[in-house]
Design a protein around this motif. Sequence first.
Motif, mmCIF file in Angstrom:
data_model
loop_
_atom_site.group_PDB
_atom_site.id
_atom_site.type_symbol
_atom_site.label_atom_id
_atom_site.label_comp_id
_atom_site.label_asym_id
_atom_site.label_seq_id
_atom_site.Cartn_x
_atom_site.Cartn_y
_atom_site.Cartn_z
ATOM 1 N N PRO A 1 27.708 -50.265 -31.717
ATOM 2 C CA PRO A 1 26.866 -49.112 -31.336
ATOM 3 C C PRO A 1 26.408 -48.377 -32.540
ATOM 4 C CG PRO A 1 28.640 -49.110 -29.835
ATOM 5 C CD PRO A 1 28.937 -50.146 -30.767
ATOM 6 N N VAL A 2 25.042 -48.168 -33.055
ATOM 7 C CA VAL A 2 24.823 -47.600 -34.124
ATOM 8 C C VAL A 2 25.074 -45.988 -34.246
ATOM 9 C CG1 VAL A 2 22.639 -47.294 -35.535
ATOM 10 C CG2 VAL A 2 23.108 -49.616 -34.674
ATOM 11 N N HIS A 3 25.644 -45.468 -35.038
ATOM 12 C CA HIS A 3 25.779 -44.121 -35.167
ATOM 13 C C HIS A 3 25.437 -43.460 -36.521
ATOM 14 C CE1 HIS A 3 27.552 -44.193 -31.179
ATOM 15 N NE2 HIS A 3 28.389 -44.950 -31.357
ATOM 16 N N ALA A 4 24.276 -42.946 -36.833
ATOM 17 C CA ALA A 4 23.800 -42.650 -38.047
ATOM 18 C C ALA A 4 24.686 -41.686 -38.501
ATOM 19 C CB ALA A 4 22.388 -42.300 -38.068
ATOM 20 N N ASP A 5 25.342 -40.730 -37.808
ATOM 21 C CA ASP A 5 25.979 -39.279 -38.339
ATOM 22 C C ASP A 5 27.462 -40.160 -38.564
ATOM 23 O OD1 ASP A 5 23.930 -37.584 -37.999
ATOM 24 O OD2 ASP A 5 24.768 -37.098 -35.993
ATOM 25 N N ASP A 6 27.653 -41.211 -38.096
ATOM 26 C CA ASP A 6 29.116 -41.565 -38.290
ATOM 27 C C ASP A 6 28.978 -42.308 -39.593
ATOM 28 O OD1 ASP A 6 30.124 -40.579 -36.079
ATOM 29 O OD2 ASP A 6 30.047 -42.513 -34.854
ATOM 30 N N ALA A 7 27.865 -43.051 -39.990
ATOM 31 C CA ALA A 7 27.692 -43.795 -41.079
ATOM 32 C C ALA A 7 27.515 -42.895 -42.279
ATOM 33 C CB ALA A 7 26.705 -44.678 -40.911
ATOM 34 N N LEU A 8 26.778 -41.758 -41.998
ATOM 35 C CA LEU A 8 26.774 -40.788 -43.118
ATOM 36 C C LEU A 8 27.980 -40.245 -43.484
ATOM 37 C CD1 LEU A 8 25.039 -39.083 -45.311
ATOM 38 C CD2 LEU A 8 24.621 -37.885 -43.400
ATOM 39 N N THR A 9 28.753 -39.879 -42.292
ATOM 40 C CA THR A 9 30.084 -39.235 -42.744
ATOM 41 C C THR A 9 31.074 -40.081 -43.561
ATOM 42 O OG1 THR A 9 29.763 -37.830 -40.706
ATOM 43 C CG2 THR A 9 32.134 -38.276 -41.612
ATOM 44 N N LEU A 10 31.051 -41.517 -43.106
ATOM 45 C CA LEU A 10 32.013 -42.344 -43.673
ATOM 46 C C LEU A 10 31.479 -42.529 -45.286
ATOM 47 C CD1 LEU A 10 33.992 -44.696 -43.859
ATOM 48 C CD2 LEU A 10 32.524 -46.127 -42.875
ATOM 49 N N MET A 11 30.165 -42.580 -45.334
ATOM 50 C CA MET A 11 29.776 -42.819 -46.869
ATOM 51 C C MET A 11 30.028 -41.494 -47.742
ATOM 52 S SD MET A 11 29.127 -45.984 -46.928
ATOM 53 C CE MET A 11 28.369 -45.903 -48.628
ATOM 54 N N GLN A 12 29.931 -40.606 -47.037
ATOM 55 C CA GLN A 12 30.318 -39.358 -47.827
ATOM 56 C C GLN A 12 31.815 -39.366 -48.007
ATOM 57 O OE1 GLN A 12 27.861 -36.748 -48.586
ATOM 58 N NE2 GLN A 12 29.433 -36.054 -49.769
ATOM 59 N N ARG A 13 32.448 -39.987 -47.190
ATOM 60 C CA ARG A 13 34.016 -39.811 -47.690
ATOM 61 C C ARG A 13 34.330 -40.822 -48.816
ATOM 62 N NH1 ARG A 13 36.882 -42.091 -43.006
ATOM 63 N NH2 ARG A 13 38.593 -41.977 -44.421
ATOM 64 N N VAL A 14 33.500 -41.660 -48.758
ATOM 65 C CA VAL A 14 33.807 -42.820 -50.008
ATOM 66 C C VAL A 14 33.304 -41.887 -51.333
ATOM 67 C CG1 VAL A 14 32.636 -44.720 -50.976
ATOM 68 C CG2 VAL A 14 33.182 -44.756 -48.595
ATOM 69 N N HIS A 15 32.189 -41.397 -50.878
ATOM 70 C CA HIS A 15 31.806 -40.586 -52.081
ATOM 71 C C HIS A 15 32.650 -39.346 -52.754
ATOM 72 C CE1 HIS A 15 29.340 -37.411 -54.505
ATOM 73 N NE2 HIS A 15 28.512 -38.399 -54.755
ATOM 74 N N ASP A 16 33.557 -39.002 -51.891
ATOM 75 C CA ASP A 16 34.197 -37.708 -52.054
ATOM 76 C C ASP A 16 35.854 -38.307 -52.201
ATOM 77 O OD1 ASP A 16 32.121 -35.858 -52.024
ATOM 78 O OD2 ASP A 16 32.325 -35.506 -49.819
ATOM 79 N N LYS B 1 24.030 -40.136 -54.585
ATOM 80 C CA LYS B 1 24.725 -39.219 -53.398
ATOM 81 C C LYS B 1 24.247 -39.927 -52.012
ATOM 82 C CE LYS B 1 24.513 -35.128 -56.159
ATOM 83 N NZ LYS B 1 25.955 -34.994 -56.243
ATOM 84 N N PRO B 2 25.179 -39.888 -51.228
ATOM 85 C CA PRO B 2 25.003 -40.416 -49.693
ATOM 86 C C PRO B 2 23.740 -39.903 -49.326
ATOM 87 C CG PRO B 2 27.232 -39.597 -50.035
ATOM 88 C CD PRO B 2 26.491 -39.292 -51.211
ATOM 89 N N ALA B 3 23.191 -38.758 -49.486
ATOM 90 C CA ALA B 3 22.145 -38.125 -48.680
ATOM 91 C C ALA B 3 20.747 -38.920 -49.508
ATOM 92 C CB ALA B 3 21.800 -36.692 -49.074
ATOM 93 N N ALA B 4 20.898 -39.731 -50.492
ATOM 94 C CA ALA B 4 19.830 -40.413 -50.995
ATOM 95 C C ALA B 4 19.274 -41.643 -50.316
ATOM 96 C CB ALA B 4 20.125 -40.836 -52.455
ATOM 97 N N ASP B 5 20.191 -41.877 -49.318
ATOM 98 C CA ASP B 5 19.943 -43.050 -48.423
ATOM 99 C C ASP B 5 20.288 -42.872 -46.855
ATOM 100 O OD1 ASP B 5 19.982 -45.301 -50.344
ATOM 101 O OD2 ASP B 5 21.918 -44.671 -50.661
ATOM 102 N N ARG B 6 19.381 -43.467 -46.001
ATOM 103 C CA ARG B 6 19.747 -43.455 -44.597
ATOM 104 C C ARG B 6 20.925 -44.685 -44.214
ATOM 105 N NH1 ARG B 6 14.057 -43.034 -45.164
ATOM 106 N NH2 ARG B 6 13.773 -45.196 -44.962
ATOM 107 N N HIS B 7 21.896 -44.252 -43.442
ATOM 108 C CA HIS B 7 22.924 -45.331 -43.289
ATOM 109 C C HIS B 7 23.249 -45.378 -41.868
ATOM 110 C CE1 HIS B 7 24.197 -44.044 -47.403
ATOM 111 N NE2 HIS B 7 24.079 -42.734 -47.092
ATOM 112 N N ARG B 8 23.382 -46.564 -41.466
ATOM 113 C CA ARG B 8 23.702 -46.827 -40.115
ATOM 114 C C ARG B 8 25.146 -47.761 -40.119
ATOM 115 N NH1 ARG B 8 20.893 -51.305 -37.186
ATOM 116 N NH2 ARG B 8 19.862 -52.433 -38.590
#
Length: 268
Positions: free
Chosen positions: A22-37, A141-148
């Motif tokens: 399943p595609v969850h954009a919010d979950d993907a952004l959260t994961l990439m933010q965790r990588v960033h941080d 920064k994660p916000a520079a991309d759309r993640h899924r």
Amino acid sequence: MGPRMTRRTLLAASLLTPLSLPVHADDALTLMQRVHDRPSGRDATVTSRMELIERGRPARVRALVSYRVERGRGEAHNLVRFLEPKDIAGTGLLSIDKADGSNEQWLYLPELDRVRRIASDRKGGRFVGSDLYYEDLRTRKPAADRHRLVGQDNVNGVQCEIVESVPVDAAETVYRKRMTWVEASLAMVHRVDYFEKDDRAPSKRWVLASRKQIQGYWTVMESRLTDLGSGHETRLSVERALYDRKLPARLFTQQALADENVEADFRP
């Protein structure tokens, strides 16, 4: 685990057949933010060995030292200096990642004895003959991309989530998209595929080869970055990593970039 320091984004590229998920954009952004941080200290000092591998030619070996400090509010500074061989020794790069996501970079060339700014349109230029682009040495920064989330895969014997990242503004990056394999429990990247020409065939691939905990921080000890078109490869091996040394602000200046004596005082 202590204060966090933004870790610069690493790079790579490859074909992918995603698993059904399943595609969850919010979950993907959260994961990439965790990588960033992911925690990596207030600051870091790393000595490394770089090998440039090309078919039919002896490997070119370089020694370098890098320094990184987290300045707060998403701002980070990074200084890289080559130590060997003689023809590249002294060459340095200063990168300033700003809180708003913008970046400034300056290159010092000893033979010219001058510091010059890297223009934003050179983000796809190769850094001193390696497979690293100048863009790859900037924090994205994660916000520079759309993640899924597009699937799961096993890398290095570790189950990873696969995240597709497409730039919000295509003009500010040389990559059309990135595919990142993330070990979710540690928010650690094991592989990245980078696509430049089209969305199907990647141009570069970065792979984690080994890692180790140093002072409580997970550290990439060996990695490989491959140009998938030419087969040219850049291998990086960490020889020593030190964290939380209280590196001063004066180390991350154009003066320190141009004057190796200022920077040399902080080498391990």
